[in-house]
Design a protein around this motif. Structure first.
Motif, PDB file in Angstrom:
ATOM      1  N   UNK A  59       0.820  -1.214   0.000  1.00 51.80           N
ATOM      2  CA  UNK A  59       0.000   0.000   0.000  1.00 51.80           C
ATOM      3  C   UNK A  59       0.852   1.262   0.000  1.00 51.80           C
ATOM      4  N   UNK A  60       1.917   1.277   0.782  1.00 52.13           N
ATOM      5  CA  UNK A  60       2.800   2.447   0.824  1.00 52.13           C
ATOM      6  C   UNK A  60       3.431   2.730  -0.533  1.00 52.13           C
ATOM      7  N   UNK A  61       4.101   1.741  -1.135  1.00 51.39           N
ATOM      8  CA  UNK A  61       4.679   1.981  -2.463  1.00 51.39           C
ATOM      9  C   UNK A  61       3.646   2.322  -3.541  1.00 51.39           C
ATOM     10  N   UNK A  62       2.467   1.708  -3.473  1.00 51.47           N
ATOM     11  CA  UNK A  62       1.417   2.023  -4.457  1.00 51.47           C
ATOM     12  C   UNK A  62       0.979   3.480  -4.294  1.00 51.47           C
ATOM     13  N   UNK A  63       0.751   3.894  -3.057  1.00 53.63           N
ATOM     14  CA  UNK A  63       0.342   5.281  -2.812  1.00 53.63           C
ATOM     15  C   UNK A  63       1.441   6.245  -3.233  1.00 53.63           C
ATOM     16  N   UNK A  64       2.686   5.886  -2.979  1.00 60.56           N
ATOM     17  CA  UNK A  64       3.802   6.749  -3.360  1.00 60.56           C
ATOM     18  C   UNK A  64       3.883   6.867  -4.884  1.00 60.56           C
ATOM     19  N   UNK A  65       3.696   5.753  -5.571  1.00 58.33           N
ATOM     20  CA  UNK A  65       3.740   5.759  -7.032  1.00 58.33           C
ATOM     21  C   UNK A  65       2.615   6.613  -7.620  1.00 58.33           C
ATOM     22  N   UNK A  66       1.407   6.453  -7.091  1.00 57.07           N
ATOM     23  CA  UNK A  66       0.253   7.152  -7.651  1.00 57.07           C
ATOM     24  C   UNK A  66       0.126   8.599  -7.185  1.00 57.07           C
ATOM     25  N   UNK A  67       0.493   8.860  -5.937  1.00 56.32           N
ATOM     26  CA  UNK A  67       0.229  10.181  -5.366  1.00 56.32           C
ATOM     27  C   UNK A  67       1.481  10.877  -4.841  1.00 56.32           C
ATOM     28  N   UNK A  68       2.652  10.331  -5.091  1.00 60.18           N
ATOM     29  CA  UNK A  68       3.886  10.863  -4.519  1.00 60.18           C
ATOM     30  C   UNK A  68       4.536  11.984  -5.286  1.00 60.18           C
ATOM     31  N   UNK A  69       3.855  12.534  -6.243  1.00 61.85           N
ATOM     32  CA  UNK A  69       4.410  13.638  -7.028  1.00 61.85           C
ATOM     33  C   UNK A  69       3.493  14.843  -6.926  1.00 61.85           C
ATOM     34  N   UNK A  70       4.053  16.002  -7.104  1.00 62.93           N
ATOM     35  CA  UNK A  70       3.235  17.215  -7.137  1.00 62.93           C
ATOM     36  C   UNK A  70       3.074  17.859  -5.780  1.00 62.93           C
ATOM     37  N   UNK A  71       2.060  18.698  -5.682  1.00 62.83           N
ATOM     38  CA  UNK A  71       1.870  19.547  -4.505  1.00 62.83           C
ATOM     39  C   UNK A  71       1.577  18.747  -3.235  1.00 62.83           C
ATOM     40  N   UNK A  72       0.857  17.647  -3.321  1.00 59.94           N
ATOM     41  CA  UNK A  72       0.500  16.875  -2.124  1.00 59.94           C
ATOM     42  C   UNK A  72       1.324  15.632  -1.928  1.00 59.94           C
ATOM     43  N   UNK A  73       2.541  15.614  -2.452  1.00 62.75           N
ATOM     44  CA  UNK A  73       3.365  14.404  -2.434  1.00 62.75           C
ATOM     45  C   UNK A  73       3.633  13.883  -1.028  1.00 62.75           C
ATOM     46  N   UNK A  74       3.759  14.785  -0.060  1.00 55.91           N
ATOM     47  CA  UNK A  74       4.063  14.328   1.303  1.00 55.91           C
ATOM     48  C   UNK A  74       2.879  13.605   1.948  1.00 55.91           C
ATOM     49  N   UNK A  75       1.691  13.747   1.382  1.00 51.96           N
ATOM     50  CA  UNK A  75       0.503  13.084   1.921  1.00 51.96           C
ATOM     51  C   UNK A  75       0.313  11.661   1.391  1.00 51.96           C
ATOM     52  N   UNK A  76       1.156  11.223   0.494  1.00 55.26           N
ATOM     53  CA  UNK A  76       1.020   9.884  -0.083  1.00 55.26           C
ATOM     54  C   UNK A  76       1.085   8.804   0.986  1.00 55.26           C
ATOM     55  N   UNK A  77       1.894   8.999   2.006  1.00 57.08           N
ATOM     56  CA  UNK A  77       2.000   7.964   3.056  1.00 57.08           C
ATOM     57  C   UNK A  77       0.688   7.822   3.818  1.00 57.08           C
ATOM     58  N   UNK A  78      -0.065   8.914   3.979  1.00 58.49           N
ATOM     59  CA  UNK A  78      -1.347   8.829   4.673  1.00 58.49           C
ATOM     60  C   UNK A  78      -2.355   8.034   3.844  1.00 58.49           C
ATOM     61  N   UNK A  79      -2.280   8.193   2.540  1.00 56.35           N
ATOM     62  CA  UNK A  79      -3.127   7.401   1.645  1.00 56.35           C
ATOM     63  C   UNK A  79      -2.735   5.935   1.752  1.00 56.35           C
ATOM     64  N   UNK A  80      -1.448   5.660   1.827  1.00 57.46           N
ATOM     65  CA  UNK A  80      -0.972   4.287   2.020  1.00 57.46           C
ATOM     66  C   UNK A  80      -1.511   3.669   3.293  1.00 57.46           C
ATOM     67  N   UNK A  81      -1.527   4.437   4.378  1.00 54.93           N
ATOM     68  CA  UNK A  81      -2.065   3.911   5.639  1.00 54.93           C
ATOM     69  C   UNK A  81      -3.560   3.614   5.524  1.00 54.93           C
ATOM     70  N   UNK A  82      -4.277   4.479   4.819  1.00 56.18           N
ATOM     71  CA  UNK A  82      -5.712   4.242   4.622  1.00 56.18           C
ATOM     72  C   UNK A  82      -5.936   2.972   3.806  1.00 56.18           C
TER      73      UNK A  82
END
Length: 187
Positions: A59-82
């Motif tokens: 989940x962490x790597x998937x969230x980082x891949x999908x959401x780890x770029x751009x303005x909200x990149x630091x929030x990707x880990x929270x998506x991974x936890x969800x």
């Protein structure tokens, strides 16, 4: 991503199970309904438990891949936890879904409705217990995902108890053994 493997597998298995379980119930063969229910559950978890464990691990790597770029990149880990929190509920949700199909085959829609009410109440209770005391906006999605997962654990327990009264000989032992062996193999 989370719902896709569940939807394809669970819906196809439950669709195949319901007509045969209904025919067995109509014929008064409750042992056959029990066996069909357990067989469908074992088939579903054989596929979904590895998917669920894999999803927790990735989940962490998937969230980082999908959401780890751009303005909200630091929030990707929270998506991974969800996503991890939701993955925990994949197997209980699926088993609950199959149990509901058994109730439908037995023409007991009242119990199925009451189980859904219990799940809704449990979901709200767990959500309040996991979100309100901590006041951490970054963890709200993960807490709500975990509340959803835990609510389906409660729902599975309730619907299993109801089915045990309706299907003589229904025991969690065989399914639990299958789950433990499968989980050990996945690990």
């Amino acid at each position: 991503l989370w719902i896709m493997p569940h939807s394809l597998i669970t819906v196809s298995l439950a669709t195949a199970m319901l007509p045969s379980a209904s025919r067995l119930a109509e014929a008064g063969d409750f042992e056959g309904v029990r066996n069909e229910t357990l067989r469908t559950m074992k088939l579903a978890v054989t596929v979904l438990l590895p998917v669920s464990v894999g999803f927790v691990a990735l989940a962490g790597p998937i969230a980082q891949l999908l959401f780890g770029n751009g303005a909200g990149a630091e929030d990707a880990r929270f998506i991974g936890w969800a996503l991890m929190a939701l993955a925990v509920g994949l197997v209980p949700f699926t088993l609950h879904y199959i149990c509901l199909r058994s109730l439908y085959a037995l023409e007991d829609t009242r119990s199925a409705f009451l189980v859904q009410v219990v799940i809704a109440i449990a979901n709200v209770g767990f959500a309040m217990a996991l979100v309100v005391p901590f006041h951490r906006p970054t963890l709200v999605a993960a807490a709500l995902g975990l509340a959803y997962s835990l609510a389906y654990v409660v729902g599975l327990w309730v619907v299993w108890r109801i089915l045990q009264r309706k299907l003589p000989g229904l025991s969690m032992r065989a399914l639990a053994r299958h789950l433990v062996r499968l989980f050990l193999a996945v690990l």
